[in-house]
Design a protein around this motif. Sequence first.
Motif, PDB file in Angstrom:
ATOM      1  N   TYR A 293       0.818  -1.212   0.000  1.00  0.00           N
ATOM      2  CA  TYR A 293       0.000   0.000   0.000  1.00  0.00           C
ATOM      3  C   TYR A 293       0.856   1.268   0.000  1.00  0.00           C
ATOM      4  O   TYR A 293       0.564   2.240  -0.689  1.00  0.00           O
ATOM      5  CB  TYR A 293      -0.931  -0.010   1.216  1.00  0.00           C
TER       6      TYR A 293
ATOM      7  N   ARG B  28       3.397   3.030  -3.964  1.00  0.00           N
ATOM      8  CA  ARG B  28       2.440   2.951  -5.061  1.00  0.00           C
ATOM      9  C   ARG B  28       3.055   2.374  -6.334  1.00  0.00           C
ATOM     10  O   ARG B  28       2.384   1.691  -7.095  1.00  0.00           O
ATOM     11  CB  ARG B  28       1.896   4.345  -5.363  1.00  0.00           C
TER      12      ARG B  28
ATOM     13  N   THR C 244       4.671  -2.542  -7.956  1.00  0.00           N
ATOM     14  CA  THR C 244       3.530  -3.420  -8.211  1.00  0.00           C
ATOM     15  C   THR C 244       4.011  -4.701  -8.884  1.00  0.00           C
ATOM     16  O   THR C 244       5.005  -4.706  -9.606  1.00  0.00           O
ATOM     17  CB  THR C 244       2.504  -2.743  -9.127  1.00  0.00           C
TER      18      THR C 244
ATOM     19  N   TRP D  46      -2.180  -4.799  -1.385  1.00  0.00           N
ATOM     20  CA  TRP D  46      -3.551  -4.767  -1.881  1.00  0.00           C
ATOM     21  C   TRP D  46      -3.505  -4.850  -3.387  1.00  0.00           C
ATOM     22  O   TRP D  46      -2.480  -4.630  -4.008  1.00  0.00           O
ATOM     23  CB  TRP D  46      -4.334  -3.573  -1.357  1.00  0.00           C
ATOM     24  N   TYR D  47      -4.640  -5.233  -3.976  1.00  0.00           N
ATOM     25  CA  TYR D  47      -4.630  -5.516  -5.408  1.00  0.00           C
ATOM     26  C   TYR D  47      -5.641  -4.623  -6.106  1.00  0.00           C
ATOM     27  O   TYR D  47      -6.515  -4.022  -5.485  1.00  0.00           O
ATOM     28  CB  TYR D  47      -4.946  -6.987  -5.669  1.00  0.00           C
ATOM     29  N   GLN D  48      -5.479  -4.532  -7.434  1.00  0.00           N
ATOM     30  CA  GLN D  48      -6.385  -3.709  -8.222  1.00  0.00           C
ATOM     31  C   GLN D  48      -6.973  -4.556  -9.340  1.00  0.00           C
ATOM     32  O   GLN D  48      -6.282  -5.374  -9.938  1.00  0.00           O
ATOM     33  CB  GLN D  48      -5.617  -2.538  -8.826  1.00  0.00           C
TER      34      GLN D  48
ATOM     35  N   TRP E  77     -10.370  -1.718  -5.861  1.00  0.00           N
ATOM     36  CA  TRP E  77      -9.239  -2.114  -5.018  1.00  0.00           C
ATOM     37  C   TRP E  77      -9.724  -3.055  -3.912  1.00  0.00           C
ATOM     38  O   TRP E  77     -10.816  -2.888  -3.385  1.00  0.00           O
ATOM     39  CB  TRP E  77      -8.608  -0.893  -4.365  1.00  0.00           C
TER      40      TRP E  77
ATOM     41  N   TYR F  68      -2.570   7.752  -3.604  1.00  0.00           N
ATOM     42  CA  TYR F  68      -3.660   7.259  -4.448  1.00  0.00           C
ATOM     43  C   TYR F  68      -4.726   8.310  -4.687  1.00  0.00           C
ATOM     44  O   TYR F  68      -5.887   8.093  -4.434  1.00  0.00           O
ATOM     45  CB  TYR F  68      -4.283   6.022  -3.811  1.00  0.00           C
TER      46      TYR F  68
END
Length: 559
Positions: free
Chosen positions: A21, A24, A27, A99-101, A110, A445
């Motif tokens: 988190y 950013r 990923t 966390w995932y998107q 999210w 974010y």
Amino acid sequence: MSLMYQDKEEVVLWMNTVGPYHNRQETYKYFSLPFCVGSKKSISHYHETLGEALQGVELEFSGLDIKFKDDVMPATYCEIDLDKEKRDAFVYAIKNHYWYQMYIDDLPIWGIVGEADENGEDYYLWTYKKLEIGFNGNRIVDVNLTSEGKVKLVPNTKIQMSYSVKWKKSDVKFEDRFDKYLDPSFFQHRIHWFSIFNSFMMVIFLVGLVSMILMRTLRKDYARYSKEEEMDDMDRDLGDEYGWKQVHGDVFRPSSHPLIFSSLIGSGCQIFAVSLIVIIVAMIEDLYTERGSMLSTAIFVYAATSPVNGYFGGSLYARQGGRRWIKQMFIGAFLIPAMVCGTAFFINFIAIYYHASRAIPFGTMVAVCCICFFVILPLNLVGTILGRNLSGQPNFPCRVNAVPRPIPEKKWFMEPAVIVCLGGILPFGSIFIEMYFIFTSFWAYKIYYVYGFMMLVLVILCIVTVCVTIVCTYFLLNAEDYRWQWTSFLSAASTAIYVYMYSFYYYFFKTKMYGLFQTSFYFGYMAVFSTALGIMCGAIGYMGTSAFVRKIYTNVKID
């Protein structure tokens, strides 16, 4: 690709990326964690744009069967065989707040991977995705995800992953479906308005100061001309030949290192043109609604505005009597791309080492290089030829003396180095609150959408920069130092140093980033951003000062 859907038509849930988190930009592919895939297979592959490839968007099909307006009761779609290795992967992810998107019809969703209990002994995975999708007519306008079904991670067990889909009518208009992602209370805060007002006051003060200097010097000039006609020759030789009039024979001498200088000015003018056009496009079109569209637009506009670079750089080099114009054109064309690509190349090594999705694929690198060689360079050549032929003739109001005059001693605070350091303070002061908002939208974010503010700030920055460099140059010339070209460029460009210093403050006090990848990404791209901003300010400052110098020396009578 927002579509019109028929009833029961397939709606695709794309899995994008997963990552910590607080970082950013760090990923990874969603399925780099040992999640399992749904059973549904048939799917056309997703084709990504250049901007998405550069930003590390990695869409993969989730395998969930979702049909338009067709509710799905809670159902298991796959199960994970949790061995020791997989459990460790999940525990690491939960410890780092992964966390995932996901995307449905281009709307981002999210979700968090899991959570730990208070004492950090046990770790739990969220196994149930509860989707609520709002539709208006035959379009999807709203998606909400609730994560439920907390399951403790115990080695050598099977974990069932399940989902449900509920469709509900929504009154949100399709055009406004992104509004829920925007944060007006953050971007349209009183402080934001106040900072703009504050900068505006500064502008008025500076413009007043510059016009006063101009009026004073010119008024004295005119008074002197009328007096001189009445004086005899003896008096005239003892007349008040003070300050800047003394250096009229040297002020239009070419700058030192004219090749680099004109390349920097050309690049700065191009960056300014790009900023202006991209902000205007962003004000008219909502670029934030599509993944990677901002970056794609910026690359396209940068390539298209290359003639601007060639024109200003080439004509300045010709006016300064430069001979190696082909070399100047190459340096001008590749100055910014080399800086950006060089930084990206280094950070790419770290991204590859981390297996991050931000690692730029080889094909994309080739595409960017092709843009440089087959679009930017030819357009730059066109601009350079135009610039050399249309405004390449030196047309200075004063003749340049054959022998440069010695520069007298002056007080320490009139030295170019001191003027350069102080020059950047006011322009930085006029933009630093906006920098906070821009940084936050990039590194945290938030979606930046107040491009009207950005436009105002750009205009204010230009005015402040020009005014500051004119004042600096006036003082420098009064101290009978004619090296004004580099001084005017650098005193504006030193804004970049202050912005970079501010980015250190921002990193340590406003973010919770950690890890080699995110830190190098942050400081690498902040350096690129600051340098580009500095070159832009420098070019604006030089252009304004150049006009000022021509103006004051046009009115001087030289015998």
